[in-house]
Scaffold this active site. Sequence first.
Site, PDB file in Angstrom:
ATOM      1  N   PRO A 267     -12.297  22.327  25.070  1.00 37.48           N
ATOM      2  CA  PRO A 267     -11.630  21.021  25.197  1.00 37.48           C
ATOM      3  C   PRO A 267     -11.088  20.841  26.614  1.00 37.48           C
ATOM      4  O   PRO A 267     -10.394  21.724  27.129  1.00 37.48           O
ATOM      5  CB  PRO A 267     -10.493  21.112  24.170  1.00 37.48           C
ATOM      6  CG  PRO A 267     -10.249  22.579  23.983  1.00 37.48           C
ATOM      7  CD  PRO A 267     -11.569  23.246  24.183  1.00 37.48           C
TER       8      PRO A 267
ATOM      9  N   VAL B 216      -9.285  17.752  29.083  1.00 35.85           N
ATOM     10  CA  VAL B 216      -8.746  16.399  29.193  1.00 35.85           C
ATOM     11  C   VAL B 216      -9.583  15.594  30.180  1.00 35.85           C
ATOM     12  O   VAL B 216      -9.901  16.079  31.269  1.00 35.85           O
ATOM     13  CB  VAL B 216      -7.266  16.433  29.625  1.00 35.85           C
ATOM     14  CG1 VAL B 216      -6.756  15.034  29.930  1.00 35.85           C
ATOM     15  CG2 VAL B 216      -6.421  17.093  28.540  1.00 35.85           C
TER      16      VAL B 216
ATOM     17  N   CYS C 176      -2.258  24.674  26.127  1.00 36.01           N
ATOM     18  CA  CYS C 176      -2.198  23.920  27.379  1.00 36.01           C
ATOM     19  C   CYS C 176      -0.787  23.943  27.956  1.00 36.01           C
ATOM     20  O   CYS C 176       0.173  23.566  27.291  1.00 36.01           O
ATOM     21  CB  CYS C 176      -2.638  22.474  27.167  1.00 36.01           C
ATOM     22  SG  CYS C 176      -2.682  21.529  28.707  1.00 36.01           S
TER      23      CYS C 176
ATOM     24  N   ALA D 165     -15.154  26.103  29.943  1.00 34.97           N
ATOM     25  CA  ALA D 165     -14.564  24.836  30.393  1.00 34.97           C
ATOM     26  C   ALA D 165     -15.166  24.457  31.738  1.00 34.97           C
ATOM     27  O   ALA D 165     -16.167  23.753  31.825  1.00 34.97           O
ATOM     28  CB  ALA D 165     -13.048  24.957  30.475  1.00 34.97           C
TER      29      ALA D 165
ATOM     30  N   ASN E 101     -11.932  32.623  26.177  1.00 35.68           N
ATOM     31  CA  ASN E 101     -11.899  31.478  27.080  1.00 35.68           C
ATOM     32  C   ASN E 101     -11.200  31.873  28.374  1.00 35.68           C
ATOM     33  O   ASN E 101     -10.293  32.701  28.357  1.00 35.68           O
ATOM     34  CB  ASN E 101     -11.169  30.309  26.400  1.00 35.68           C
ATOM     35  CG  ASN E 101     -11.022  29.097  27.286  1.00 35.68           C
ATOM     36  OD1 ASN E 101      -9.934  28.548  27.417  1.00 35.68           O
ATOM     37  ND2 ASN E 101     -12.109  28.658  27.895  1.00 35.68           N
TER      38      ASN E 101
ATOM     39  N   GLN F  64      -9.890  18.275  18.658  1.00 37.37           N
ATOM     40  CA  GLN F  64      -8.659  18.974  19.041  1.00 37.37           C
ATOM     41  C   GLN F  64      -7.509  17.983  19.161  1.00 37.37           C
ATOM     42  O   GLN F  64      -7.643  16.952  19.803  1.00 37.37           O
ATOM     43  CB  GLN F  64      -8.791  19.718  20.368  1.00 37.37           C
ATOM     44  CG  GLN F  64      -7.551  20.602  20.589  1.00 37.37           C
ATOM     45  CD  GLN F  64      -7.467  21.216  21.972  1.00 37.37           C
ATOM     46  OE1 GLN F  64      -7.332  20.511  22.955  1.00 37.37           O
ATOM     47  NE2 GLN F  64      -7.516  22.545  22.023  1.00 37.37           N
TER      48      GLN F  64
ATOM     49  N   GLU G 227      -8.140  17.084  24.205  1.00 39.28           N
ATOM     50  CA  GLU G 227      -6.933  17.031  23.383  1.00 39.28           C
ATOM     51  C   GLU G 227      -6.488  15.577  23.184  1.00 39.28           C
ATOM     52  O   GLU G 227      -6.316  14.834  24.148  1.00 39.28           O
ATOM     53  CB  GLU G 227      -5.802  17.813  24.048  1.00 39.28           C
ATOM     54  CG  GLU G 227      -4.488  17.738  23.250  1.00 39.28           C
ATOM     55  CD  GLU G 227      -3.282  18.190  24.054  1.00 39.28           C
ATOM     56  OE1 GLU G 227      -2.245  18.499  23.437  1.00 39.28           O
ATOM     57  OE2 GLU G 227      -3.375  18.230  25.289  1.00 39.28           O
TER      58      GLU G 227
END
Length: 496
Positions: free
Chosen positions: A17, A19, A115, A241, A213, A86, A42
């Site tokens: 995920p 942003v 986060c 990511a 991750n 998410q 998110e």
Amino acid sequence: MMAANRLSFKNITALAPMVRVGTLPMRLLALDYGADVVYCEELIDIKMAQCQRVENEVLETIDFVAPDDRVIFRTCEKEKGRVVFQMGTADPNRALMVARLVEKDVAAVDVNMGCPKEYSTKGGMGAALLSDPDKIEAILKKLVTGVSIPVTCKIRILPSLKETVSLVQMIEKTGVAAIAVHGRFKEERPRHPVHCDYIQAIAQAVSVPIIANGGSLDLVKTNSDIENFRRAAGASSVMLARAAMWNASVFSSNGPVLLEQVMEEYLKYAIRYDNHAFNTKYCLCQMLRDKVESPLGKQVQAAQTNADISEAYGLQEFYQQTRDRLQARRDTMQKSSQPNRPVLDGDVITMAVRFQRREYPPQITPKMFLLEWSRKEKLEQPHYETVERSQDRAFQSTVTVAKKKYRSSLWEKSKKFAEQASAIVCLRVLGIPEGRIGEEDSGLVCKRKREERPEGQSKKLHVQEVETSEPAEGTNSERQHGTTPRARMKEFETED
């Protein structure tokens, strides 16, 4: 009862995920290149709880639309079964409300607990939850028992390994299907090395799948590095990511694809699914990285619309063909559901009509005819009020003539076309010529000006001088039967 097609998190590679990055075009691109699972960005529970689920038949998507018509989350059939929603939340009941809202359209629900950015931690969300294990437990238990799809969460590691293992063991007992672990402390950033030893110890302490991750910086640069990262972390799966954001072909076992091709494929998805231009631009700039100041990068940065971005990549034809196809689908659906006759909508007279530029001479428009008719009738100049629909950035205009309002019930692709459509409605309701090709000359506009302009002539439109004396209204037959424009206007009079 567990469904046979329930999403598994064992031995998968996932798009993490991100942003502003994890919107539909990027998720579909990642799937095309070989990602097994894709996470959306998110999305905050308070915003999602206000959304309405809308089946977008034109785009063939499911949209979750906010009260201000903004699309907060968009998904489609192609990713169904592999997209994880998410959310940012700090409230068990609100989390469940949102999960139930989306559970028919996604494969799983994930709670962001890692986060460290302020937009996520404010209100006790994101990494702020790591200091509140009781709330973590309450949220996850509520979700696991309240929805029919898998529930997962994503965390960061705590200051000590013991604390981290203890937290993960508690999370496992809630019944989650997987735990993604970003191998950095809350205060660490991408420049800091990922702590594979922490992830390895966590994976050995629990039986639930652990998704590693945080390896994009120095561990994962190519597809072959993904397996090396998984082994180094001792994890069941890997989540990428930034490595995926920079070039989604990192998911491909066939080797890397040139960035130019990756960006072009991403842009085609953005056009196909009417992605917001500023989001499209942001994602392309992230892909360009150090080339963002190149001629292409500067052109992308200066772009204001998807049409501008398409021009930068030489995809003008694809953009126009896609827009035309979507517009044709929109027209078909709207015309099948709305009658092509005047309908009184409150104090506005509406018809389902659209302005087709090809039906009029190059220098003639319905707005011009309506303006000239209003002048001859000694009425105030037509007044247009236009609104833009945020969901698809389409336009609808209302024209006021002699204190009566007219508009088309169909939405147009531009403000100018919307105004022309409202002028058509007014002209047709009143029985006034509108200047279409093949229409008998009405005298409202000079015949000379209805003909094609000589080459080099100014584009400024000239209209016939207004006569000083008021002409007779309508033909003899119209006056006898009450079918003059003024008579038609009275048909739709409403009380003040």
